[in-house]
Design a protein around this motif. Sequence first.
Motif, PDB file in Angstrom:
ATOM      1  N   SER A 161      41.829 106.515  15.946  1.00 43.40           N
ATOM      2  CA  SER A 161      42.520 106.582  17.236  1.00 43.40           C
ATOM      3  C   SER A 161      43.962 106.103  17.116  1.00 43.40           C
ATOM      4  O   SER A 161      44.888 106.722  17.672  1.00 43.40           O
ATOM      5  CB  SER A 161      41.767 105.752  18.282  1.00 43.40           C
ATOM      6  OG  SER A 161      41.678 104.392  17.888  1.00 43.40           O
ATOM      7  N   THR A 198      49.896 102.036  24.540  1.00 41.10           N
ATOM      8  CA  THR A 198      48.876 102.410  25.521  1.00 41.10           C
ATOM      9  C   THR A 198      47.734 103.175  24.868  1.00 41.10           C
ATOM     10  O   THR A 198      46.553 102.897  25.121  1.00 41.10           O
ATOM     11  CB  THR A 198      49.501 103.263  26.637  1.00 41.10           C
ATOM     12  OG1 THR A 198      50.556 102.525  27.258  1.00 41.10           O
ATOM     13  CG2 THR A 198      48.451 103.632  27.675  1.00 41.10           C
ATOM     14  N   THR A 202      43.703 102.047  24.280  1.00 40.76           N
ATOM     15  CA  THR A 202      42.590 102.892  24.706  1.00 40.76           C
ATOM     16  C   THR A 202      41.614 103.115  23.553  1.00 40.76           C
ATOM     17  O   THR A 202      40.395 103.050  23.732  1.00 40.76           O
ATOM     18  CB  THR A 202      43.119 104.249  25.209  1.00 40.76           C
ATOM     19  OG1 THR A 202      44.012 104.031  26.298  1.00 40.76           O
ATOM     20  CG2 THR A 202      41.969 105.135  25.673  1.00 40.76           C
ATOM     21  N   ASN A 274      37.268  97.347  29.922  1.00 40.17           N
ATOM     22  CA  ASN A 274      38.096  98.546  30.027  1.00 40.17           C
ATOM     23  C   ASN A 274      39.152  98.396  31.116  1.00 40.17           C
ATOM     24  O   ASN A 274      40.300  98.839  30.948  1.00 40.17           O
ATOM     25  CB  ASN A 274      37.219  99.764  30.318  1.00 40.17           C
ATOM     26  CG  ASN A 274      36.616 100.358  29.067  1.00 40.17           C
ATOM     27  OD1 ASN A 274      37.239 101.131  28.363  1.00 40.17           O
ATOM     28  ND2 ASN A 274      35.379  99.978  28.785  1.00 40.17           N
ATOM     29  N   ARG A 278      43.200  98.519  30.555  1.00 40.72           N
ATOM     30  CA  ARG A 278      44.088  99.430  31.283  1.00 40.72           C
ATOM     31  C   ARG A 278      45.223  98.675  31.962  1.00 40.72           C
ATOM     32  O   ARG A 278      46.369  99.134  31.991  1.00 40.72           O
ATOM     33  CB  ARG A 278      43.290 100.224  32.314  1.00 40.72           C
ATOM     34  CG  ARG A 278      42.392 101.291  31.693  1.00 40.72           C
ATOM     35  CD  ARG A 278      41.645 102.071  32.754  1.00 40.72           C
ATOM     36  NE  ARG A 278      40.828 103.110  32.165  1.00 40.72           N
ATOM     37  CZ  ARG A 278      41.262 104.328  31.857  1.00 40.72           C
ATOM     38  NH1 ARG A 278      42.526 104.639  32.085  1.00 40.72           N
ATOM     39  NH2 ARG A 278      40.468 105.233  31.319  1.00 40.72           N
TER      40      ARG A 278
END
Length: 290
Positions: A161, A198, A202, A274, A278
């Motif tokens: 990722s 960002t 995630t 989560n 965020r």
Amino acid sequence: MSIQTISTGRRAKDTIVRGLVYLAFAIAVVPLVSVVYLVIKNGAERFDLEFLLHSMRNIGARDAGGGAYHAILGTLEQVALASLMSVPIGILTAIYLVEYGGNGRLANAIRFFVDVMTGIPSVVAGLFILAFWVLYLGQSFSGFAGALALAVLMMPTVVRSAEEMLKLVPSDLREASYALGVPRWRTIVKVVLPTAFTGIITGVMLAVARVTGETAPLLLTVFFTDSINADPFSGPQMGLPLYVFDQAGRPNDTAIDRAWAGALTLILIVMLLNLAARLIARWRSPATGR
């Protein structure tokens, strides 16, 4: 064929495809909503402060009391340790692959092994830590052993990722920084990482969400306990997945209710993590002018 006929045909195809997309979305959402509804329905009755603040010490399988405090504490510590080990290594590996490795032999070999690790069953990671850490090195079952197994599972997800997010950073930003005489390492720290922050967060949260509910690695490395153990480096330490597994395996309604409440707690922890990620990502995201 007239232009109006072509326009009508395209409009009909667009409507059909859009309907198929909505249908696929509904099919994908139905199982998720069903699972969440079932967990909330069965776990809400037993989910209270007593459940969150008490352990299962001296509580029998059929006793009405008891809670999952020891398992919640264990899960938070194990996941935190796994993140401390896997996230820095994963991000540094991704930086090497994007900024230094390119398409070299070593970089391609790393990508190959990362892809292989991504697909390994979770029980294999548990067996590896059991064989190496517990049997070969002679260490005891502990929360740290479980964290090692979770870190093995987290690392490839973080690498892949983070690598994809770093690739999305425009090359113009790097070239502008180099043109000003900024060294590569400083460009990575001050330009590349903040731009991809960002997306990296995630990806990290996806990895955390994956390992938070893993049961198989903990079965082989952590062991079971009904008592509170705040030291992950010494002795067995319960985790929420193990708690749910243990309670669900006891054939009585009281234990099953505790299992549902434990599952609800696990879902809430993942949701809160989560949400926190965020908020952090939004707070640290680069400002964009209009």
